[in-house]
Design a protein around this motif. Structure first.
Motif, PDB file in Angstrom:
ATOM      1  N   GLN A 110       8.274  -2.025   3.965  1.00 19.36           N
ATOM      2  CA  GLN A 110       9.060  -1.426   2.880  1.00 19.36           C
ATOM      3  C   GLN A 110       8.342  -0.245   2.230  1.00 19.36           C
ATOM      4  N   GLY A 111       7.008  -0.218   2.370  1.00 17.69           N
ATOM      5  CA  GLY A 111       6.241   0.925   1.870  1.00 17.69           C
ATOM      6  C   GLY A 111       6.264   1.110   0.364  1.00 17.69           C
ATOM      7  N   ASN A 112       6.531   0.052  -0.379  1.00 15.75           N
ATOM      8  CA  ASN A 112       6.616   0.197  -1.845  1.00 15.75           C
ATOM      9  C   ASN A 112       5.259   0.518  -2.479  1.00 15.75           C
ATOM     10  N   ALA A 113       4.205  -0.030  -1.936  1.00 15.81           N
ATOM     11  CA  ALA A 113       2.875   0.252  -2.492  1.00 15.81           C
ATOM     12  C   ALA A 113       2.482   1.708  -2.213  1.00 15.81           C
ATOM     13  N   THR A 114       2.985   2.245  -1.100  1.00 15.25           N
ATOM     14  CA  THR A 114       2.729   3.650  -0.758  1.00 15.25           C
ATOM     15  C   THR A 114       3.438   4.556  -1.765  1.00 15.25           C
ATOM     16  N   THR A 115       4.749   4.354  -1.904  1.00 12.43           N
ATOM     17  CA  THR A 115       5.536   5.139  -2.861  1.00 12.43           C
ATOM     18  C   THR A 115       5.001   4.955  -4.275  1.00 12.43           C
ATOM     19  N   GLY A 116       4.665   3.713  -4.605  1.00 13.30           N
ATOM     20  CA  GLY A 116       4.183   3.389  -5.944  1.00 13.30           C
ATOM     21  C   GLY A 116       2.799   3.936  -6.235  1.00 13.30           C
ATOM     22  N   SER A 117       2.179   4.551  -5.219  1.00 13.73           N
ATOM     23  CA  SER A 117       0.883   5.205  -5.418  1.00 13.73           C
ATOM     24  C   SER A 117       1.037   6.719  -5.354  1.00 13.73           C
ATOM     25  N   GLY A 118       2.283   7.180  -5.423  1.00 14.73           N
ATOM     26  CA  GLY A 118       2.523   8.621  -5.442  1.00 14.73           C
ATOM     27  C   GLY A 118       2.485   9.288  -4.080  1.00 14.73           C
ATOM     28  N   VAL A 119       2.631   8.501  -3.011  1.00 17.73           N
ATOM     29  CA  VAL A 119       2.606   9.066  -1.661  1.00 17.73           C
ATOM     30  C   VAL A 119       4.004   8.937  -1.055  1.00 17.73           C
ATOM     31  N   ASP A 120       4.544  10.041  -0.568  1.00 19.15           N
ATOM     32  CA  ASP A 120       5.894  10.046   0.006  1.00 19.15           C
ATOM     33  C   ASP A 120       5.853   9.429   1.405  1.00 19.15           C
ATOM     34  N   LYS A 121       6.421   8.220   1.528  1.00 18.17           N
ATOM     35  CA  LYS A 121       6.284   7.499   2.808  1.00 18.17           C
ATOM     36  C   LYS A 121       7.040   8.187   3.946  1.00 18.17           C
ATOM     37  N   ARG A 122       8.069   8.959   3.609  1.00 17.11           N
ATOM     38  CA  ARG A 122       8.833   9.651   4.669  1.00 17.11           C
ATOM     39  C   ARG A 122       8.062  10.828   5.245  1.00 17.11           C
ATOM     40  N   LYS A 123       7.088  11.310   4.480  1.00 18.16           N
ATOM     41  CA  LYS A 123       6.343  12.484   4.946  1.00 18.16           C
ATOM     42  C   LYS A 123       4.992  12.131   5.557  1.00 18.16           C
ATOM     43  N   LEU A 124       4.726  10.834   5.689  1.00 15.62           N
ATOM     44  CA  LEU A 124       3.434  10.432   6.271  1.00 15.62           C
ATOM     45  C   LEU A 124       3.369  10.853   7.736  1.00 15.62           C
ATOM     46  N   GLU A 125       2.319  11.603   8.088  1.00  9.42           N
ATOM     47  CA  GLU A 125       2.171  11.960   9.504  1.00  9.42           C
ATOM     48  C   GLU A 125       1.572  10.801  10.271  1.00  9.42           C
ATOM     49  N   LEU A 126       0.643  10.142   9.653  1.00 14.57           N
ATOM     50  CA  LEU A 126       0.018   8.959  10.258  1.00 14.57           C
ATOM     51  C   LEU A 126       0.046   7.851   9.218  1.00 14.57           C
ATOM     52  N   SER A 127       0.134   6.618   9.686  1.00 15.84           N
ATOM     53  CA  SER A 127       0.216   5.502   8.749  1.00 15.84           C
ATOM     54  C   SER A 127      -0.560   4.316   9.305  1.00 15.84           C
ATOM     55  N   VAL A 128      -0.479   3.208   8.585  1.00 18.05           N
ATOM     56  CA  VAL A 128      -1.171   1.999   9.030  1.00 18.05           C
ATOM     57  C   VAL A 128      -0.624   1.545  10.392  1.00 18.05           C
ATOM     58  N   TYR A 129       0.603   1.921  10.689  1.00 18.11           N
ATOM     59  CA  TYR A 129       1.194   1.626  12.003  1.00 18.11           C
ATOM     60  C   TYR A 129       0.345   2.232  13.133  1.00 18.11           C
ATOM     61  N   ASP A 130      -0.004   3.508  12.976  1.00 17.92           N
ATOM     62  CA  ASP A 130      -0.810   4.174  14.005  1.00 17.92           C
ATOM     63  C   ASP A 130      -2.194   3.540  14.114  1.00 17.92           C
ATOM     64  N   VAL A 131      -2.699   3.065  12.962  1.00 15.18           N
ATOM     65  CA  VAL A 131      -4.019   2.422  12.963  1.00 15.18           C
ATOM     66  C   VAL A 131      -3.959   1.089  13.716  1.00 15.18           C
ATOM     67  N   LEU A 132      -2.915   0.301  13.456  1.00 18.70           N
ATOM     68  CA  LEU A 132      -2.798  -1.005  14.115  1.00 18.70           C
ATOM     69  C   LEU A 132      -2.593  -0.837  15.620  1.00 18.70           C
ATOM     70  N   LEU A 133      -1.927   0.239  16.011  1.00 14.66           N
ATOM     71  CA  LEU A 133      -1.704   0.469  17.443  1.00 14.66           C
ATOM     72  C   LEU A 133      -2.831   1.291  18.069  1.00 14.66           C
ATOM     73  N   GLU A 134      -3.881   1.511  17.288  1.00 15.68           N
ATOM     74  CA  GLU A 134      -5.077   2.219  17.752  1.00 15.68           C
ATOM     75  C   GLU A 134      -4.810   3.638  18.209  1.00 15.68           C
ATOM     76  N   SER A 135      -3.801   4.284  17.647  1.00 11.96           N
ATOM     77  CA  SER A 135      -3.606   5.698  17.983  1.00 11.96           C
ATOM     78  C   SER A 135      -4.137   6.612  16.875  1.00 11.96           C
ATOM     79  N   ALA A 136      -4.697   6.011  15.823  1.00 11.92           N
ATOM     80  CA  ALA A 136      -5.373   6.811  14.788  1.00 11.92           C
ATOM     81  C   ALA A 136      -6.424   5.932  14.120  1.00 11.92           C
ATOM     82  N   SER A 137      -7.444   6.597  13.565  1.00 14.71           N
ATOM     83  CA  SER A 137      -8.457   5.846  12.806  1.00 14.71           C
ATOM     84  C   SER A 137      -8.023   5.810  11.339  1.00 14.71           C
ATOM     85  N   VAL A 138      -8.673   4.936  10.563  1.00 12.96           N
ATOM     86  CA  VAL A 138      -8.385   4.885   9.128  1.00 12.96           C
ATOM     87  C   VAL A 138      -8.705   6.244   8.491  1.00 12.96           C
ATOM     88  N   ALA A 139      -9.824   6.838   8.923  1.00 14.73           N
ATOM     89  CA  ALA A 139     -10.231   8.125   8.351  1.00 14.73           C
ATOM     90  C   ALA A 139      -9.175   9.203   8.601  1.00 14.73           C
TER      91      ALA A 139
END
Ligand code: ADP
Ligand code: MG
Length: 256
Positions: free
Chosen positions: A42-71
């Motif tokens: 639902q991304g509520n914690a993302t939105t609720g932290s002032g981050v536009d979830k629709r504009k995320l280029e990379l997210s925790v999804y990419d991290v879990l699938l190992e296509s991006a690092s946390v950094a």
């Protein structure tokens, strides 16, 4: 080394996300370095932290699938003073895409290792289920913070969570502990809430945090401004309670 905490409760609408973002903001306010990980599609914690979830280029999804690092995937919320590893609808697919992947419940834990030294706290907002996503949070965590409303069925719901945590401890993460129960949306005028609160203390003793979060409309309004209550209206009772809770958490980890 960062301490990693999951904010979890398999019930929806009990104040997990509100607790995660306000604890993150409260910790930042008292000088802690914080990463907030949103594990709810639902991304509520993302939105609720002032981050536009629709504009995320990379997210925790990419991290879990190992296509991006946390950094690579984290973003800074300047207004809130902490880093955000955000989530959006993509994450709903992760569960299915990870079927058959080896050690899939340990993806978040492994991904956090390289950034451990950059934070004092990593807070993970879990979805309202005991899914693969929540399991990733529990595997990565040193402890669980359980927000709960002091209502009649609260104790019953708690036993499911306690059992899950016991199983995770036995099979996946021997270090996992319940750090504490946080009473939220509390209204002292309601006798039932006082009674349940007393029962909680009798049953769980020191596991019940001293801080109590009152029902406070400013906390509920804040997300529509893309802010935690602690940032939106620092003078509000609810905001002050979360800052007191943040201080209590800093104390608790000293003794961990
Ligand atoms: P969850 O993440 O467990 O589903 P939320 O944090 O989204 O729960 O909270 C559910 C609803 O209750 C939201 O509308 C939120 O704004 C509201 N809420 C949470 N905590 C409080 C509080 N202390 N006072 C008033 N409203 C609250
Ligand atoms: Mg939530």
């Amino acid at each position: 080394m960062a301490k990693v905490f999951c904010v979890a409760n398999q019930k929806g609408g009990v104040g997990k996300t509100t607790t995660t973002v306000n604890l993150a903001a409260g910790l930042a306010k008292v000088g802690q370095r914080v990463l907030m990980v949103d594990l709810d599609p639902q991304g509520n914690a993302t939105t609720g932290s002032g981050v536009d979830k629709r504009k995320l280029e990379l997210s925790v999804y990419d991290v879990l699938l190992e296509s991006a690092s946390v950094a690579e995937a984290r973003v800074r919320s300047d207004k809130c003073g902490y880093d955000v590893l955000g989530a959006n609808r993509d994450l709903a697919g992760a569960e299915v895409e990870m079927v058959g992947v080896e050690r899939r419940e340990r993806r978040l834990k492994l991904a956090l290792e390289p950034v451990q030294d950059q934070y004092d706290f990593v807070l993970v907002d879990c979805p309202p289920s005991l899914s693969m996503l929540t399991l990733n949070g529990l595997c990565a965590a040193h402890g669980v913070v359980v927000p709960m409303q002091c209502e009649y069925f609260a104790l019953e719901g708690l036993s499911d969570l306690v059992n899950t945590i016991r199983q995770v401890r036995a099979n996946l993460n021997p270090d996992l502990a319940i750090i504490g129960l946080l009473r939220v949306m509390f209204d002292p005028r309601i006798t039932l809430q006082q009674n349940v609160s007393e029962q909680l203390k009798a049953h769980f003793g020191g596991k019940v945090f001293d801080a109590v979060i009152p029902r406070n409309v400013r906390l509920a309004e804040a997300p529509s401004y893309g802010l935690p209550g602690v940032v939106f209206d620092p003078a509000a009772k609810g905001a002050q309670a979360y800052v007191a809770f943040a201080r209590e958490m800093v104390e608790r980890i000293r003794t961990m």
